[in-house]
Design a protein around this motif. Structure first.
Motif, short mmCIF file in Angstrom:
data_model
loop_
_atom_site.label_atom_id
_atom_site.label_comp_id
_atom_site.label_asym_id
_atom_site.label_seq_id
_atom_site.Cartn_x
_atom_site.Cartn_y
_atom_site.Cartn_z
N GLN A 213 7.81 5.64 1.68
CA GLN A 213 8.67 6.37 0.74
C GLN A 213 8.11 6.31 -0.67
OE1 GLN A 213 11.10 8.14 1.75
NE2 GLN A 213 11.92 8.81 -0.23
N ARG A 214 7.50 5.18 -1.01
CA ARG A 214 6.93 5.02 -2.34
C ARG A 214 5.81 6.02 -2.58
NH1 ARG A 214 4.55 -0.72 -4.50
NH2 ARG A 214 4.24 -0.15 -6.68
N HIS A 215 4.92 6.19 -1.61
CA HIS A 215 3.85 7.17 -1.72
C HIS A 215 4.41 8.56 -1.92
CE1 HIS A 215 1.14 4.25 0.66
NE2 HIS A 215 0.82 4.20 -0.61
N LEU A 216 5.42 8.90 -1.15
CA LEU A 216 5.99 10.25 -1.20
C LEU A 216 6.64 10.52 -2.55
CD1 LEU A 216 7.54 10.43 2.38
CD2 LEU A 216 5.42 11.48 1.58
N TYR A 547 -0.95 -4.64 -9.26
CA TYR A 547 -0.18 -3.59 -8.58
C TYR A 547 -1.02 -2.31 -8.63
CZ TYR A 547 3.62 -6.91 -9.35
OH TYR A 547 4.40 -8.04 -9.37
N THR A 548 -1.88 -2.15 -7.63
CA THR A 548 -2.87 -1.07 -7.65
C THR A 548 -2.22 0.30 -7.72
OG1 THR A 548 -4.35 -2.46 -6.34
CG2 THR A 548 -4.83 -0.10 -6.41
N GLU A 549 -1.22 0.53 -6.92
CA GLU A 549 -0.62 1.86 -6.85
C GLU A 549 0.01 2.26 -8.18
OE1 GLU A 549 1.81 4.48 -3.58
OE2 GLU A 549 1.96 2.31 -3.55
N ASP A 550 0.69 1.32 -8.82
CA ASP A 550 1.28 1.62 -10.12
C ASP A 550 0.20 1.87 -11.16
OD1 ASP A 550 4.01 1.22 -9.25
OD2 ASP A 550 3.55 -0.91 -9.19
N ALA A 551 -0.88 1.10 -11.10
CA ALA A 551 -1.98 1.27 -12.05
C ALA A 551 -2.58 2.66 -11.93
CB ALA A 551 -3.05 0.21 -11.81
N VAL A 552 -2.71 3.16 -10.71
CA VAL A 552 -3.28 4.50 -10.49
C VAL A 552 -2.45 5.56 -11.21
CG1 VAL A 552 -3.68 6.28 -8.75
CG2 VAL A 552 -4.41 3.93 -8.31
N ARG A 597 -8.89 7.25 -0.82
CA ARG A 597 -9.48 6.77 0.43
C ARG A 597 -8.42 6.16 1.35
NH1 ARG A 597 -12.95 2.47 2.39
NH2 ARG A 597 -14.73 3.37 3.48
N LYS A 598 -7.39 5.56 0.73
CA LYS A 598 -6.31 5.00 1.53
C LYS A 598 -5.42 6.09 2.11
CE LYS A 598 -6.15 0.84 -1.37
NZ LYS A 598 -5.34 0.04 -2.31
N LEU A 599 -5.34 7.21 1.39
CA LEU A 599 -4.47 8.30 1.85
C LEU A 599 -5.16 9.23 2.84
CD1 LEU A 599 -2.97 9.37 -1.60
CD2 LEU A 599 -1.97 7.81 0.05
#
Length: 902
Positions: A213-216, A547-552, A597-599
């Motif tokens: 859900q976070r990705h979406l 927090y990699t995703e937030d940093a992106v 790459r993760k997606l």
């Protein structure tokens, strides 16, 4: 007597010559004439006399190791070296012509020698350069292919920003993983900033996890951002990410939202409703020009002043909210009315802070009506009510001591001059502060000290009074120092008296994460500190390890407004490039690539593409680095399509026609459909052909209706199938699906049915039909149906079966025009054809042994003659071939078969 003197003189000169030649540290050997004569005779006995045979031990010894000593001796004796040692003619001093000729020859010899030396040096330098570039490319490939992000502990982050010169890579982990060196990519006919070579990135993902859900939630914002970029409308991306962060189910969501809110204020993304600006919109790359400008440029200084004011506004706004909460927590002590003014709210805050039970002592505070007068001014200033603070200060003027009567003058100039005193007034105020009467530090009014420190914009007062009890939070610390930052032309002011932004940034880095993070329990705190001090690159770098995703997504927001510096060379391997010479640069390409790459799996290729096209934010046609970035992004997009095999979804197909890439091609600096086909479709198709993905390549060519290339591709597929069939290679199921002659035959029939082949070159169609015939020929040969096989190969017309020299030459010339795998198969096809002839000959021969003489026997005799004639033609045909594929062994085998049939 004269002879004796001459001999003595000669001996003396000999000694001098010997002393000049022999090193002085080697003692001379003293021998008399008798000893010398004895040694001379021994040497003479060892010399071979004329007519004597030399000792033969050496040739035998050399023969044991395969060396012919006698032959080598003869070759050495045959060399004439007399010319090499001819004595030079002494040139007379008056022969100018000979002298010039001699100098000319010496000059030529010297030039040749120098050129040879220079060539060797250039070669060595070029070799070293290539070696380093290849090693860098190999390292990058390993890092990109194998490297996975491994978060490091907060304690290891404590020194990340403490010293300049850091150039750390996210891949410096226990192990995991490109124009400066050129970045390999698929070659295209267009001018390229990327060298052709091996692929260095891959979007293949072994993970089978689905998007959570976070990705979406984040993806929805990114998709809307790209759509607004496509329609050239402004989008409040930070506000939208803030609203999205509130929906995330993470334990640090409150701290995360605070970081987003601080960035909103810093950037000035105000008046945003549902992603749309109601007024004062910020455009894409709004701050890029000023942010990338030199430090000393006026536009860069003005931008930083604006960003600092934004940071102060955030801290002041958050303090106002905190004040209301604090007052409500102690409503009884605060005595706040129903409709309080700004001034009364500040009074209530002071009453709550200095409440009788549990509050801060008021012993050293100057009070008026039970309110600290300096605290009243400070609280209003801290809440961002500058004019109200000035008005309240003027009301307290009569309560100030004689020493503080000038405070109102300085404070008025400070407020009216955009929170900064003129240089002369500042110097006077600093002098007055230094002349304060000495008191114990605990007797100073902390509010008064803070106000004087802010107005004088000093990093700290000379008296160093304690103020931590009234400004305990890190937000208070940050606001105080941001208020004291003085970025002006220094002039008469000394550097030591100025708290510059750079100096404050270094102070924050020296304190490190552990000072702000509550022993590592709150990583978002230090990230917010770095944001508020405008260290955006270092902030993203720090958060990326936590927090990699937030940093992106913070990086995306900053890049959208042009507030991220990136390396000029997109090949930079370090995540952050930080040295003493230039300002920090963040590798935005690596951050996005690692996240994509993760997606990049079958169900998220479109999501990954939305993130990839954000890399084009740093592309342009005006600079080399901008053009490089565009081509690198093209390469990333192609590689995403190729690795995820999302050809239909991203590129399109015959039915849906348009894929996502075509929709967003204006963001990718692609002007029209022809350029889209060349950059994306054709390059992908060529890569698919090289790697054996023929069906994917066929679909791509069909998308552009390039049927001529499709026929060439079908021919290549058939040639590949023929080669595999002849070699007897066992095909994998995937390869068998790719190389299916029956499907190729259906495609050709469909093209004939729809009259597509009418616009195609007849030669390629004929080649395709011949190759299909060869496929049938090989299948019949495997079934041992030799008669039918011979009929098929004869109908194909690849080899001559008539004894006509002109036809044989014509067929040989046609064979020489073949390319690729089919040309390599010619020798085997000849042998298979000859085996068919011989096997058919043997079958007929066996039949004759069971038949009596009859008309049918005459028919068999004619068949024998025809088969022998065909075999003879094949042997003659090989003689006209120039191809290196026809070896002597093949020719010998054909001859043997032909002889057996005589």
């Amino acid at each position: 007597m004269a002879t004796t003197n001459q001999l003595k003189q000669l001996a003396e000169r000999s000694r001098k010559v010997a002393n000049a030649i022999v090193k002085q540290d080697i003692p001379p050997i003293e021998r008399n004439l008798e000893q010398i004569e004895k040694q001379s005779r021994k040497l003479a006995d060892k010399v071979i006399k004329p007519g004597e045979e030399p000792e033969r031990k050496a040739p035998y010894f050399l023969a044991n190791i395969g060396i012919d000593g006698d032959r080598l001796s003869q070759e050495v004796k045959s060399i004439n070296v007399l010319g090499a040692f001819e004595p030079r003619d002494i040139l007379p001093d008056t022969d100018v012509e000979k002298f010039i000729e001699h100098k000319h020859q010496q000059t030529i010899s010297s030039i040749i020698k120098d050129g040879h030396t220079q060539t060797i040096n250039d070669y060595n330098a070029y070799f070293d350069r290539c070696l380093i570039q290849d090693w860098d490319r190999t390292k990058r490939k390993v890092f990109e292919e194998l490297g996975q992000h491994i978060p490091i502990s907060t304690s290891s982050n404590s020194d990340l920003f403490s010293t300049p010169g850091n150039s750390r890579s996210i891949f410096q982990t226990p192990l995991r993983g490109s124009l400066s060196g050129n970045f390999p990519g698929s070659s295209t006919p267009r001018s390229s900033y990327i060298t052709a070579g091996e692929r260095t990135v891959s979007f293949r993902s072994e993970s089978t996890s689905q998007l959570n859900q976070r990705h979406l939630i984040y993806f929805d914002i990114v998709s809307k951002l790209n759509n607004c970029r496509l329609s050239k409308t402004e989008y409040g991306v930070i506000n939208e990410f803030t609203n999205a962060a509130k929906k995330l189910g993470v334990d640090y969501v409150k701290k995360l939202v605070q970081c987003w809110q601080s960035l909103i204020s810093i950037v000035g993304e105000n008046n945003v409703i549902d992603g749309r600006f109601s007024r004062y919109p910020l455009k894409e790359r709004h701050y890029a020009k000023a942010y990338m400008a030199p430090v000393s440029s006026p536009e860069n200084k003005e931008l930083y002043k604006t960003l600092i004011n934004g940071a102060k506004c955030y801290l002041e706004e958050s303090y106002r909210a905190y004040s209301l909460e604090y007052v409500n927590s102690f409503r009884t002590e605060a005595l706040l009315g129903g409709q309080p003014s700004v001034s009364n709210t500040a009074r209530a805050m002071l009453r709550a802070i200095h409440r009788p039970n549990g509050g801060i002592s008021i012993n050293n505070l100057q009070m008026v009506e039970n309110i600290p007068i300096w605290g009243h001014i400070y609280i209003l200033l801290r809440q961002g009510h500058y004019q109200d603070a000035l008005q309240v200060a003027q009301g307290y003027k009569s309560s100030f001591s004689r020493q503080d009567q000038t405070f109102i003058v300085y404070f008025t100039k400070f407020i009216n001059n955009n929170n900064s005193l003129p240089s002369d007034d500042r110097q006077k105020l600093m002098t007055e502060i230094k002349q304060w009467p000495p008191l114990p530090v605990h007797l100073y009014d902390p509010y008064k000290c803070l106000l004087y420190q802010i107005i004088a914009q000093m990093e700290e007062l000379p008296q160093r009074p304690p103020t931590d009890n009234i400004s305990p939070t890190f937000e208070d610390f940050m606001w105080l120092h941001l208020m004291c930052i003085r970025e002006i032309d220094i002039g008469s002011e000394t550097v030591s008296d100025i708290l510059s932004l750079e100096r404050f940034q270094k102070k924050v880095r020296d304190l490190g994460p552990t000072h702000f993070n509550h022993s590592g329990k709150d990583p978002m705190q230090y990230f917010r500190v770095l944001l508020l001090t405008l260290q955006f690159e270092k902030a993203i770098y720090y958060l990326y390890h936590e927090y990699t995703e937030d940093a992106v997504h913070f990086a995306i927001s900053l890049a959208y407004y042009g507030l991220l510096r990136v390396p000029e060379s997109a090949e930079a391997m370090a995540l952050i490039v930080d040295d003493e010479v230039s300002r920090p640069k963040l590798n935005f390409n690596t951050i996005i690539y690692q996240y994509v790459r993760k997606l990049a799996n079958d169900k998220a290729s479109s999501t990954a593409f939305q993130y990839l096209i954000l890399l084009y934010l740093y592309g342009n046609h005006q600079t080399d680095s901008g053009r490089y970035q565009i081509e690198l992004c093209h390469y990333y997009v192609r590689q995403l399509v190729y690795d995820t095999e999302a050809f239909s979804e991203l590129v399109g197909d015959v039915r849906s026609r348009e894929g996502q890439i075509k929709k967003y091609m204006s963001l990718m600096f692609i002007d029209d459909e022809q350029e889209f086909n060349e950059i994306i479709v054709y390059t992908l198709a060529r890569q698919c052909v090289e790697d054996g993905k023929f069906k994917a390549a066929q679909s791509l060519y069909e998308l552009t209706e390039n049927y001529e290339e499709i026929i060439s591709l079908l021919n290549k597929m058939l040639a590949e199938y023929i080669w595999v069939s002849i070699q007897g290679v066992a095909m994998q199921p995937e390869s068998a699906q790719e190389l299916n002659p029956q499907e190729i035959k259906k495609v050709l029939q469909d093209y004939k049915k729809h009259q597509v082949i009418m616009s195609l070159p007849a030669e390629r169609i004929q080649t395709c039909e011949k190759l299909l015939g060869l496929v049938d020929f090989i299948e019949l040969y495997k079934k041992q149906d030799y008669e039918s096989a011979l009929n098929v190969i004869q109908n194909v017309g690849l080899f001559p079966f008539e004894d006509d020299v002109s036809i044989i030459k014509q067929k040989a010339a046609a064979i020489e025009g073949f390319d690729g795998q089919l040309k390599n198969c010619v020798a085997e096809l000849l042998l298979i054809t000859m085996r068919c002839i011989h096997s058919r000959y043997q079958q007929l021969k066996e039949q004759t042994s069971y038949l009596s003489p009859s008309p049918s026997g005459k028919y068999l005799g004619d068949s024998f003659f025809v088969l022998r004639q065909k075999a003879k033609c094949l042997v003659s045909f090989v003689g006209y071939l120039k191809s290196s594929a026809i070896t002597s062994d093949v020719y010998q085998k054909l001859n043997e078969y032909e002889v057996l049939m005589r």
